[in-house]
Design an enzyme around this catalytic site. Structure first.
Site, PDB file in Angstrom:
ATOM      1  N   HIS A   1       0.833  -1.199   0.000  1.00 55.89           N
ATOM      2  CA  HIS A   1       0.000   0.000   0.000  1.00 55.89           C
ATOM      3  C   HIS A   1       0.870   1.254   0.000  1.00 55.89           C
ATOM      4  O   HIS A   1       1.259   1.738   1.060  1.00 55.89           O
ATOM      5  CB  HIS A   1      -0.893  -0.003   1.234  1.00 55.89           C
ATOM      6  CG  HIS A   1      -1.782  -1.208   1.326  1.00 55.89           C
ATOM      7  ND1 HIS A   1      -1.326  -2.439   1.718  1.00 55.89           N
ATOM      8  CD2 HIS A   1      -3.104  -1.358   1.061  1.00 55.89           C
ATOM      9  CE1 HIS A   1      -2.334  -3.311   1.681  1.00 55.89           C
ATOM     10  NE2 HIS A   1      -3.418  -2.681   1.294  1.00 55.89           N
TER      11      HIS A   1
ATOM     12  N   HIS B   1      -4.135   3.149  -3.444  1.00 60.66           N
ATOM     13  CA  HIS B   1      -4.317   2.657  -2.072  1.00 60.66           C
ATOM     14  C   HIS B   1      -3.539   1.371  -1.811  1.00 60.66           C
ATOM     15  O   HIS B   1      -2.766   1.290  -0.866  1.00 60.66           O
ATOM     16  CB  HIS B   1      -5.803   2.443  -1.757  1.00 60.66           C
ATOM     17  CG  HIS B   1      -6.011   1.511  -0.613  1.00 60.66           C
ATOM     18  ND1 HIS B   1      -5.981   1.927   0.697  1.00 60.66           N
ATOM     19  CD2 HIS B   1      -6.198   0.166  -0.579  1.00 60.66           C
ATOM     20  CE1 HIS B   1      -6.150   0.883   1.489  1.00 60.66           C
ATOM     21  NE2 HIS B   1      -6.290  -0.203   0.742  1.00 60.66           N
TER      22      HIS B   1
ATOM     23  N   HIS C   1     -29.012 -14.951  25.235  1.00 60.83           N
ATOM     24  CA  HIS C   1     -27.963 -14.788  26.241  1.00 60.83           C
ATOM     25  C   HIS C   1     -27.249 -16.097  26.570  1.00 60.83           C
ATOM     26  O   HIS C   1     -26.324 -16.101  27.381  1.00 60.83           O
ATOM     27  CB  HIS C   1     -28.565 -14.195  27.518  1.00 60.83           C
ATOM     28  CG  HIS C   1     -28.824 -12.725  27.416  1.00 60.83           C
ATOM     29  ND1 HIS C   1     -29.517 -12.178  26.364  1.00 60.83           N
ATOM     30  CD2 HIS C   1     -28.476 -11.686  28.226  1.00 60.83           C
ATOM     31  CE1 HIS C   1     -29.587 -10.868  26.526  1.00 60.83           C
ATOM     32  NE2 HIS C   1     -28.961 -10.542  27.652  1.00 60.83           N
TER      33      HIS C   1
ATOM     34  N   GLU D   1     -17.892  -3.777  24.745  1.00 63.40           N
ATOM     35  CA  GLU D   1     -17.049  -4.966  24.887  1.00 63.40           C
ATOM     36  C   GLU D   1     -15.821  -4.901  23.985  1.00 63.40           C
ATOM     37  O   GLU D   1     -14.718  -5.280  24.374  1.00 63.40           O
ATOM     38  CB  GLU D   1     -17.861  -6.235  24.561  1.00 63.40           C
ATOM     39  CG  GLU D   1     -19.024  -6.518  25.490  1.00 63.40           C
ATOM     40  CD  GLU D   1     -20.289  -5.747  25.143  1.00 63.40           C
ATOM     41  OE1 GLU D   1     -20.294  -5.009  24.121  1.00 63.40           O
ATOM     42  OE2 GLU D   1     -21.296  -5.864  25.878  1.00 63.40           O
TER      43      GLU D   1
END
Ligand SMILES: Cc1ncc(C[n+]2csc(CCOP(=O)(O)OP(=O)(O)O)c2C)c(N)n1
Length: 680
Positions: free
Chosen positions: A45, A276, A488, A426
């Site tokens: 890149h 890129h 859950h 999280e």
């Protein structure tokens, strides 16, 4: 606080040639190396290094506090290339500043097997690389943890020995990823003013202009999260230096949105996504050399330019020496503690004593308790013995039981405290934990529900790849959590986590195993650990006071068979009690069964083959019991083994009803064994 110290007007003893090297030449050295290395590798890149060369040059030659002679100096500023695809920027900087062992030969071997210049930066391969990056967004979120660790240690050891900045170079992709929101919100809330993000605002990503997919005003976004933010011309060295100087003085973390042109200098590909992620091609490179006024051949840096860069690499030497003197002058106990913590060694004696004392107590007064509550009791003891443990939770503190008694909450007013309210973040939490571990001096542990391991998995994967000691307490580890239902209730998560290399997944069966697993997690200096813990109570099954850590080999026989075992039952966590009950019921039918507790399948499978085979044994019938999917257990019970567990999602009901409903009971184990017995 390190001040702006331009290298070009600093020392009277400098070579005249060096003093006259203009900024553009220093930056073009980066551009040339990036173009040439990507061209030679035929992959990579070039766009980002060429576009961000001016930013990096100003940062490294005027601001970054580092000493190329000692890339591990604890009080160095951290530089995180969040946009890891632009790795040639970092490799060029390491080479130019003279950070051993980066050489021009390594630059020539960009992206080749065994080189110090892999496709994306790997901290475990290349000295001077602070963290592995490549998955966009991880770098900036990891940097938040580094900046937090800096403040925490400064509070504990004093600003005269802990006083550094964390700089990040982030791309559009970094800021588009969701994790960046968690990271910037946390950094803003905690007022981590030593964190300075340089945003390579080039408006280009792989598909084309950013306008295809994004219209966020990043400056406003960061400001709303409590950051100082400004926009500058990312090719104007004075503007860059001014903005960094302002950011260093800010009370808040800082974003500097640097407007740049991707592949700056390339005649037809600058400003285009074409630059890129592919080599520019010989013709384009020739055009860029002309446009930039760079006439040195590939991989050659003119002596005056290299000398100026090398000077930048050594300009932090005096600061490092002064720091070493300040540390040496500190009280011996404080210095020893600082060095121990930065080096990552545990307080071995205190830890061993704490574990032994708790084992004594548990042998004298056994406890039936959920393993999450067992973990809290363990943490009461361990965090007192191991002061570098810094806990937290993603807004489930009372459920994860990760906050021991008396552990104060860390805040912008109290960085010395040891409990972090990460918020419902999280992913940001796990990445910040990686940053803390990488910074050194801290052992981060934290909590959420096991089912939400999916929300933090990419950061955990990087911890495993980098070999960082972070510990995730993941509670509510099965259908045993009950009424919250299948959203859950983890079923595939244990298998998915066990599939990750270099991660230990512990699932202790009682309070003694919980203590032993915690001890192993702390001692595993080169890998992350997960502790999967129950919501529901489990009996204490380990009643003898064992001096050794029986979980250390991943599995052990918790209850031998009376006579030659016809059946071997393997189980983890809450299902070990079920296995022991099944053993009794089988004994009543004159079927001798042994029970093997498997608190850590990863450690068991890592054992040398003979040891592993001996532990698994040769009982003709092998059964595994775990309230989760079967995947992984075949390595122990074989393809013909019997499995009592889950094969789909759970349901919402009290835990006991669910165990019956899904057939995870001692009777089910016995029936499975009898079914086999009946068939043979
Ligand atoms: C999480 C993640 N998703 C996707 C990618 C693949 N990828 C690499 S760079 C990139 C985007 C490039 O855009 P930008 O971040 O603006 O970098 P620039 O084009 O300026 O070099 C993508 C999608 C990745 N590395 N990480």
């Amino acid at each position: 606080m390190p001040s702006a110290r331009p290298i070009l007007d600093q020392s009277a003893s400098r070579e005249p040639a060096v003093q006259t090297v203009p900024h553009a030449k220093l930056a073009n050295a980066i551009r040339a190396l990036a173009m040439d290395a990507v061209e030679q590798a035929k992959s990579g890149h070039p766009g980002l290094p060429m576009g961000a060369a001016d930013i990096a040059t100003v940062l490294f030659t005027q601001f970054l506090k580092f000493d190329a002679a000692d890339p591990k100096w604890p009080d160095r500023d951290r530089f995180v290339l969040s946009a890891g695809h632009g790795s040639m920027l970092l490799y060029a900087l390491l080479y130019l500043t003279g950070t051993a062992p980066m050489t021009i030969e390594e630059i020539k071997r960009f992206r080749q097997l065994g080189s110090l210049t892999p496709g994306h930066p790997e901290n475990f391969i290349t000295p001077g690389v602070e963290t592995t990056t490549g998955p966009l967004g991880q770098g900036i979120a990891t940097a938040v943890g580094m900046a937090l660790a800096e403040r925490h240690l400064a509070a504990g050891f004093g600003g005269d020995i802990v006083d550094h900045h964390t700089y990040v170079l982030a791309s559009d992709g970094d800021l588009m990823e969701g994790i960046s929101q968690e990271a910037i919100a946390l950094a803003g809330h905690l007022k981590l003013n030593r964190l300075i993000v340089l945003f390579d605002d080039n408006g280009i990503s792989i598909d084309g202009p950013l306008s295809l997919a994004d219209s966020v005003d990043q400056v406003k976004r960061f400001e709303s999260a409590g950051w100082a933010a400004e926009r500058i011309d990312g090719h104007d060295p004075k503007a860059i230096a001014g903005a960094i100087a302002r950011a260093q003085k800010s009370e808040r973390p800082s974003l500097i949105a640097c407007k740049t042109t991707i592949a700056y200098g390339a005649p037809t590909k600058a400003g285009s996504e074409k630059s890129h992620g592919s080599p520019l091609g010989a013709e384009e490179i020739a055009g860029a050399r002309k446009a930039l006024g760079w006439d040195a051949p590939p991989f050659e840096i003119p002596a005056d330019i290299l000398a100026a860069w090398r000077q930048a690499g050594s300009r932090g030497g005096a600061a490092r020496e002064a720091w070493a003197k300040r540390l040496a002058a500190k009280d011996a106990a404080l210095r020893g503690e600082f060095e121990r913590r930065i080096g990552g060694a545990l307080p071995a004696k205190a830890l061993a004593a704490a574990v032994a004392a708790m084992k004594d107590r548990l042998a004298a007064a056994p406890k039936e308790t959920a393993t999450r509550a067992a973990s809290e009791a363990v943490l009461d003891v361990l965090t007192a013995a191991v002061p570098e443990m810094v806990g937290g939770s993603a807004d489930l503190t009372g459920s994860n039981n990760t906050r021991p008694k008396g552990m104060a909450a860390l805040s912008a007013n109290n960085y010395g405290a040891r409990f972090i309210h990460y918020g419902i973040r999280e992913h940001g939490m796990a990445a910040a934990m990686n940053g803390m571990a990488l910074h050194g001096g801290v052992i981060p542990y934290s909590g959420t529900f096991l089912v939400f391991a999916d929300y933090l998995r990419p950061a955990l994967r990087l911890a495993a790849l980098m070999g960082e000691r972070v510990i995730h307490v993941l509670t509510h580890d099965s259908i045993g959590l009950g009424e919250d239902g299948p959203t859950h209730q983890p079923v595939e998560h244990l298998a998915a986590l066990r599939a990750m290399p270099n991660l230990n997944v512990f699932r202790p069966c009682d309070i003694v195993e919980t203590l032993e697993c915690w001890e192993l997690a702390l001692k595993a200096k080169d890998r992350p650990s997960v502790l999967a813990l129950t919501r529901q109570n489990v009996p204490q099954l380990r009643l003898a006071n064992d001096a050794d850590n029986r979980c250390a080999r991943g599995a052990y026989e918790i209850a031998p068979a009376a006579g030659a075992a016809k059946v071997a039952i393997f189980a983890s966590g809450s299902e070990v009690a079920i296995a022991l009950e099944a053993q009794k019921q089988l004994a009543a039918r004159n079927i001798a069964a042994r029970v093997v507790s498997v608190p850590c399948m990863d450690l068991l499978l890592d054992l040398p083959a003979a040891e592993r085979k001996a532990l698994i044994g040769d009982a003709p019938v092998k059964v595994a019991v775990e309230a989760a999917v079967r995947q992984g257990w075949d390595a122990i019970i074989g393809a013909d083994g019997l499995f009592v567990g889950m094969s789909g999602f759970g349901a919402s009901a009290p835990a006991k009803d669910l165990y019956r409903h899904f057939g995870i009971t001692a009777e089910a184990v016995v029936n499975a064994v009898l079914g086999v017995a009946g068939k043979s």
